[in-house]
Design a protein around this motif. Structure first.
Motif, mmCIF file in Angstrom:
data_model
loop_
_atom_site.group_PDB
_atom_site.id
_atom_site.type_symbol
_atom_site.label_atom_id
_atom_site.label_comp_id
_atom_site.label_asym_id
_atom_site.label_seq_id
_atom_site.Cartn_x
_atom_site.Cartn_y
_atom_site.Cartn_z
ATOM 1 N N HIS A 50 0.812 -1.215 0.000
ATOM 2 C CA HIS A 50 0.000 0.000 0.000
ATOM 3 C C HIS A 50 0.847 1.268 0.000
ATOM 4 N N LEU A 51 2.078 1.146 0.456
ATOM 5 C CA LEU A 51 2.985 2.293 0.450
ATOM 6 C C LEU A 51 3.509 2.587 -0.948
ATOM 7 N N TYR A 52 3.892 1.554 -1.688
ATOM 8 C CA TYR A 52 4.637 1.756 -2.930
ATOM 9 C C TYR A 52 3.812 1.639 -4.211
ATOM 10 N N GLN A 53 2.589 1.110 -4.135
ATOM 11 C CA GLN A 53 1.778 0.987 -5.346
ATOM 12 C C GLN A 53 1.132 2.338 -5.650
ATOM 13 N N THR A 54 1.890 3.186 -6.313
ATOM 14 C CA THR A 54 1.410 4.508 -6.727
ATOM 15 C C THR A 54 1.073 4.502 -8.211
ATOM 16 N N TYR A 55 0.425 5.541 -8.646
ATOM 17 C CA TYR A 55 0.089 5.675 -10.070
ATOM 18 C C TYR A 55 1.363 5.659 -10.913
ATOM 19 N N ASP A 56 2.365 6.434 -10.515
ATOM 20 C CA ASP A 56 3.607 6.486 -11.289
ATOM 21 C C ASP A 56 4.319 5.135 -11.295
ATOM 22 N N PHE A 57 4.323 4.453 -10.156
ATOM 23 C CA PHE A 57 4.950 3.137 -10.072
ATOM 24 C C PHE A 57 4.319 2.174 -11.071
ATOM 25 N N VAL A 58 2.995 2.156 -11.130
ATOM 26 C CA VAL A 58 2.291 1.257 -12.033
ATOM 27 C C VAL A 58 2.604 1.590 -13.493
ATOM 28 N N VAL A 59 2.525 2.857 -13.838
ATOM 29 C CA VAL A 59 2.785 3.255 -15.225
ATOM 30 C C VAL A 59 4.218 2.887 -15.629
ATOM 31 N N GLU A 60 5.173 3.113 -14.738
ATOM 32 C CA GLU A 60 6.572 2.784 -15.037
ATOM 33 C C GLU A 60 6.766 1.275 -15.208
ATOM 34 N N HIS A 61 6.164 0.493 -14.356
ATOM 35 C CA HIS A 61 6.348 -0.953 -14.430
ATOM 36 C C HIS A 61 5.641 -1.561 -15.638
ATOM 37 N N LYS A 62 4.507 -1.016 -16.007
ATOM 38 C CA LYS A 62 3.846 -1.500 -17.220
ATOM 39 C C LYS A 62 4.710 -1.193 -18.449
ATOM 40 N N ALA A 63 5.268 -0.005 -18.483
ATOM 41 C CA ALA A 63 6.126 0.363 -19.611
ATOM 42 C C ALA A 63 7.353 -0.542 -19.693
ATOM 43 N N ASP A 64 7.863 -0.960 -18.551
ATOM 44 C CA ASP A 64 9.056 -1.803 -18.506
ATOM 45 C C ASP A 64 8.730 -3.264 -18.807
ATOM 46 N N PHE A 65 7.879 -3.877 -17.998
ATOM 47 C CA PHE A 65 7.668 -5.318 -18.089
ATOM 48 C C PHE A 65 6.787 -5.736 -19.254
ATOM 49 N N LEU A 66 5.916 -4.851 -19.731
ATOM 50 C CA LEU A 66 5.041 -5.245 -20.829
ATOM 51 C C LEU A 66 5.721 -5.147 -22.181
ATOM 52 N N LYS A 67 7.022 -4.884 -22.183
ATOM 53 C CA LYS A 67 7.815 -5.059 -23.398
ATOM 54 C C LYS A 67 8.069 -6.535 -23.631
ATOM 55 N N LYS A 120 12.490 -13.030 -21.359
ATOM 56 C CA LYS A 120 12.707 -14.406 -21.788
ATOM 57 C C LYS A 120 11.714 -14.750 -22.884
ATOM 58 N N GLU A 121 12.042 -15.760 -23.668
ATOM 59 C CA GLU A 121 11.079 -16.364 -24.585
ATOM 60 C C GLU A 121 11.213 -17.870 -24.447
ATOM 61 N N MET A 122 10.095 -18.539 -24.191
ATOM 62 C CA MET A 122 10.151 -19.978 -23.925
ATOM 63 C C MET A 122 8.774 -20.615 -24.110
ATOM 64 N N PRO A 123 8.741 -21.929 -24.335
ATOM 65 C CA PRO A 123 7.459 -22.637 -24.353
ATOM 66 C C PRO A 123 6.804 -22.547 -22.980
ATOM 67 N N ILE A 124 5.498 -22.653 -22.939
ATOM 68 C CA ILE A 124 4.797 -22.526 -21.673
ATOM 69 C C ILE A 124 5.243 -23.590 -20.684
ATOM 70 N N TRP A 125 5.637 -24.770 -21.178
ATOM 71 C CA TRP A 125 6.056 -25.845 -20.274
ATOM 72 C C TRP A 125 7.375 -25.484 -19.588
ATOM 73 N N ASP A 126 8.252 -24.807 -20.303
ATOM 74 C CA ASP A 126 9.477 -24.308 -19.666
ATOM 75 C C ASP A 126 9.142 -23.223 -18.650
ATOM 76 N N ALA A 127 8.110 -22.434 -18.956
ATOM 77 C CA ALA A 127 7.701 -21.386 -18.026
ATOM 78 C C ALA A 127 7.195 -21.988 -16.714
ATOM 79 N N THR A 150 5.879 -20.641 -28.392
ATOM 80 C CA THR A 150 6.661 -19.978 -27.332
ATOM 81 C C THR A 150 5.951 -18.692 -26.921
ATOM 82 N N LEU A 151 6.188 -18.291 -25.680
ATOM 83 C CA LEU A 151 5.640 -17.048 -25.146
ATOM 84 C C LEU A 151 6.772 -16.134 -24.728
ATOM 85 N N LYS A 152 6.549 -14.834 -24.865
ATOM 86 C CA LYS A 152 7.527 -13.856 -24.427
ATOM 87 C C LYS A 152 7.188 -13.394 -23.014
ATOM 88 N N PHE A 153 8.200 -13.340 -22.162
ATOM 89 C CA PHE A 153 8.050 -12.941 -20.766
ATOM 90 C C PHE A 153 8.851 -11.661 -20.508
#
Length: 296
Positions: free
Chosen positions: A64-81, A85-92, A293-296
């Motif tokens: 509750h301390l760190y989940q801010t609007y800016d935090f969310v926007v930054e993390h979506k921009a980073d991780f949703l690239k 990794k790229e791997m089959p779902i079974w490896d995931a 394969t899926l991208k992570f």
């Protein structure tokens, strides 16, 4: 990201003994109706003072301390690239199984077995095969922990950011330390949003739900995507705290979220078939809906 990292220096990123501890806490808040002792009043199950663990309380404080609007926007921009990794779902799934805590005496189930319990319960009740697949993959976003994300940015009850935090969110008192709590842009009922704008226009707190939703949004029918994205949004599907942001389409789709939720929480079958028996069905199911394969 640098500002967040500096802010969290010296903070224990993993106050929970294991990720399942958060889900165990949910079961204390929302026990299976079929298992409630008739001699115990329902409100007694929401007595956090008697049941809370220090690790759970600290987890929610950090979340509750760190989940801010800016935090969310930054993390979506980073991780949703999806460039880790790229791997089959079974490896995931093998990758996900690295999250098993060998020191936990209460479970010897790996993450794959937990997911199979959910998906098999859905299949046994005759629901569509895409919903069975949702049961299999709904927690796959927990691989974020293996990419260096702290627990409080991977699991936990999810909620909108960019508007006032509801007092229906568990441990809502901890939001008083969140920078957005006193920010006039974000601390009103609608914040940056408009009445009944629809959840697709709302930023949810960052975690495994949002991550796996974006990973799967080109492959799974829309009701399944709602299940993935909002299965931890307890302040809405249990408390109806954010009806003012939802539109008619959201309300209709949440019938599917409500259908899925009991399978997520209460499907624990120790006598489940072995993976060897189940594997042909799930290999065919995955091949039907997902790429090789899926991208992570």
């Amino acid at each position: 990201m640098e500002s967040i990292n500096k802010t969290t220096e010296g903070v224990n990123p993993s106050p929970l003994a294991n990720l399942d501890e958060w889900e165990e806490d949910i079961l204390k808040r929302y026990p299976d109706p079929a298992q409630i002792n008739e001699d115990k009043k329902a409100e007694e199950f929401r007595n956090y003072q008697e049941t809370e663990k220090d690790g759970v309380r600290e987890f929610y404080r950090l979340n509750h301390l760190y989940q801010t609007y800016d935090f969310v926007v930054e993390h979506k921009a980073d991780f949703l690239k999806f460039d880790r990794k790229e791997m089959p779902i079974w490896d995931a799934f093998d990758f996900l199984n690295q999250l098993v805590d060998d020191s936990d005496p209460d479970t010897d189930l790996d993450q794959m077995q937990h997911l199979l319990q959910t998906s098999e319960a859905i299949r046994n009740d005759g629901h569509p095969d895409w919903m069975v697949l949702v049961g299999l993959i709904h927690d796959m976003g927990k691989v974020l922990c293996l990419f260096g994300e702290p627990q409080w940015a991977v699991v936990g009850d999810t909620f909108p950011v960019g508007c006032a935090f509801s007092d229906k969110i568990v441990y809502s008192q901890f939001f008083k330390e969140n920078p957005d709590f006193n920010d006039e842009r974000y601390n009103t009922k609608y914040g940056v949003y408009t009445p009944n704008c629809g959840l697709d226009n709302v930023h949810m707190s960052w975690g495994h739900d949002e991550y796996v939703y974006h990973m799967m949004k080109n492959y799974i029918p829309e009701p399944g995507l709602y299940m993935l994205r909002y299965h931890s949004f307890y302040s809405q599907h249990r408390e109806h705290a954010y009806n003012h942001l939802m539109n008619d389409h959201d309300q209709e789709m949440f019938k599917w979220v409500n259908l899925f939720n009991p399978y997520d929480l209460y499907s624990k079958n120790p006598n489940q078939k072995s993976w060897e028996e189940l594997r042909p069905y799930y290999e065919d199911l995955v091949a039907k809906y997902l790429p090789a394969t899926l991208k992570f």
